[in-house]
Design an enzyme around this catalytic site. Sequence first.
Site, PDB file in Angstrom:
ATOM      1  N   ASP A   6       4.076 -27.853  -7.160  1.00 36.36           N
ATOM      2  CA  ASP A   6       3.399 -29.143  -7.029  1.00 36.36           C
ATOM      3  C   ASP A   6       3.945 -30.019  -8.149  1.00 36.36           C
ATOM      4  OD1 ASP A   6       1.719 -31.312  -7.138  1.00 36.36           O
ATOM      5  OD2 ASP A   6      -0.105 -30.171  -7.567  1.00 36.36           O
ATOM      6  N   LYS A  68       6.838 -40.172 -11.420  1.00 34.00           N
ATOM      7  CA  LYS A  68       6.823 -39.857  -9.991  1.00 34.00           C
ATOM      8  C   LYS A  68       6.581 -41.122  -9.163  1.00 34.00           C
ATOM      9  CE  LYS A  68       4.334 -37.078  -6.598  1.00 34.00           C
ATOM     10  NZ  LYS A  68       3.335 -36.027  -6.443  1.00 34.00           N
ATOM     11  N   GLU A 145       1.516 -33.008   0.525  1.00 29.85           N
ATOM     12  CA  GLU A 145       0.440 -32.505  -0.341  1.00 29.85           C
ATOM     13  C   GLU A 145      -0.843 -32.186   0.429  1.00 29.85           C
ATOM     14  OE1 GLU A 145       0.427 -35.392  -3.497  1.00 29.85           O
ATOM     15  OE2 GLU A 145       2.372 -34.704  -4.202  1.00 29.85           O
ATOM     16  N   ASP A 168      -7.532 -36.952  -1.944  1.00 30.56           N
ATOM     17  CA  ASP A 168      -6.720 -36.588  -3.118  1.00 30.56           C
ATOM     18  C   ASP A 168      -6.691 -37.735  -4.125  1.00 30.56           C
ATOM     19  OD1 ASP A 168      -4.811 -35.893  -4.942  1.00 30.56           O
ATOM     20  OD2 ASP A 168      -3.166 -35.684  -3.515  1.00 30.56           O
TER      21      ASP A 168
END
Length: 561
Positions: A6, A68, A145, A168
Amino acid sequence: MIVGIDLGTTNSLIAYFTEEGPKIIPNRLGNHLTPSVVSVDEEGNVYVGETAKERMSLYPDTVAQTFKRSMGTDREYILSGRHFKPEELSSMVLRSLKEDAEAYLGEEVTEAVISVPAYFDDKRRKATKRAGELAELKVERMISEPTAAAVAYGLYDKTQDTRFLVFDLGGGTFDVSILELYHNILEVRAVAGDNYLGGEDFTEVMAKLFLQKRNLQLQNLDEKEQVRLYRQAEKAKCAISDQSQVTMNFLYREEMLEEVITVKEYEEACEELLMKIREPVKKSLADAGLKLSEIDEVLLIGGATRLSIVRDFLIRLFRKFPDTGMNPDEAVALGAAVQAAMKERREEVREVILTDVCSFTLGTEVVVEYEEGRYEEGRFCPIIERNTVIPASHTERLYTVRDNQDKVRVRVLQGESRYARNNLFLGEITVEIPKAPKGQESVDVTYTYDINSLLEVEVTVTSTGRKQKMIIKGDDNQMTEEEIKKRMEELAYLKIQPRDYEENRLVLLRAERMYEESLGERRKKLDRYIMSFEAALKKGDHDEIRDARTALNDVLEEENE
Ligand code: AMP
């Protein structure tokens, strides 16, 4: 060995599959979470994770984080005067995780399944893949994800059809995905999100609340003070969920400030952020054509879902208790490890077919006749709509708009705007057609989008049957293998720190930061312990270093209370 990774905005994790199921691999410091933070000093030494994070308050110009968010863009980060792309920084995180896994497992790790946000477009996915390659990891498969989270929540054991909503809320991003498990096929039905909403915004509210209570302005704080304020705010934020109030401290101009913040005050201050959560939830449900009541399970992932004010808000919104059976930080990495096991065709995992959706609309530019004889140019005509399950293939018939028109130009575009100019241009095909009065000739435009994000465009002239085809890889700045190799060599001058020194360095950095944050007697005491630790390090005696480090660590723990 294939591992699951991850690669998060705030933290990254690595996991592998064992006979008892997926397991997280601890890093060199024994922690499950490795902060996705990289620091490069003047000498070219690279620090990753906790150590890099510690360097933030002491040497902010040498540290990069939340890169990211910029994956797949041309943004460059400058650390100690050296330039890095987001995927290069990500590759350093991956390299560090790979080394930790190899040390832990005692075998080489050559391949990884890496998770990416469901909304990541092709460019960002390719950048993630390149990050893997730069870290000498083969990345054949990526898993979105939410899919990984659903897989981790025991999906590979489930036999009943279920509809999940995966919520999330990470450090910097927020994603909502709706998934459906139907006859062994796990399908992402819809994704929506907000790239600029996450736990960090909740930290910011806490910091601002503190400043407001003390009548202070953020812009009056220097860089180090701001970093310190945010660090304390983060601590208060993480503590507030278990209590009705927290006390937040902040050292400001040689004075220790203290404020009590209650959950009620904090919740009110976060009102706007909580409202922002609703939109993507509504949008994903609308795109999936579902009502809230049709969702069977709500899964929480991302560190910020630990916030009680967020959980309470969700209970009110969904009128049901979310599934919290799993550590929200670990679900994605564990799911990626299950996918790695599926790739290895391990017997323990049931083969569940995972599908994905196209996260943006693909279409073409058209001329629209809005009234007899009146045309509007430059309009966008969607062919494969956002959130369509892929692989997908759709055809649209386009007619000529002028008499004796002898060519049709098909421009391939990606985006959501009604106007072609606002969408991203991917390529074009021009076909010749027989001359005829307007509206009599036509072409069939077929878009086929596959699971590897390859778009095939086929244009067929209806009257003659002539076909023309084009494949768009959707990534114009793709590096070739040679380019990757060259950049690896260029990056090789950077010295990734040996694992053994990590703990010493981290303790020293923490001590230095705490020294800066302290005053008077506390400061003197820290100074004494730091000096004796440094003396031991200089001498190089193993036992002495260990004892001095333990002593310093104890003082840090004590003073941190
Ligand atoms: P992630 O990107 O999923 O690792 O999430 C990181 C975010 O979760 C950061 O903003 C953290 O501050 C936040 N977070 C982690 N633990 C907690 C906690 N106990 N309470 C509130 N927020 C947390």
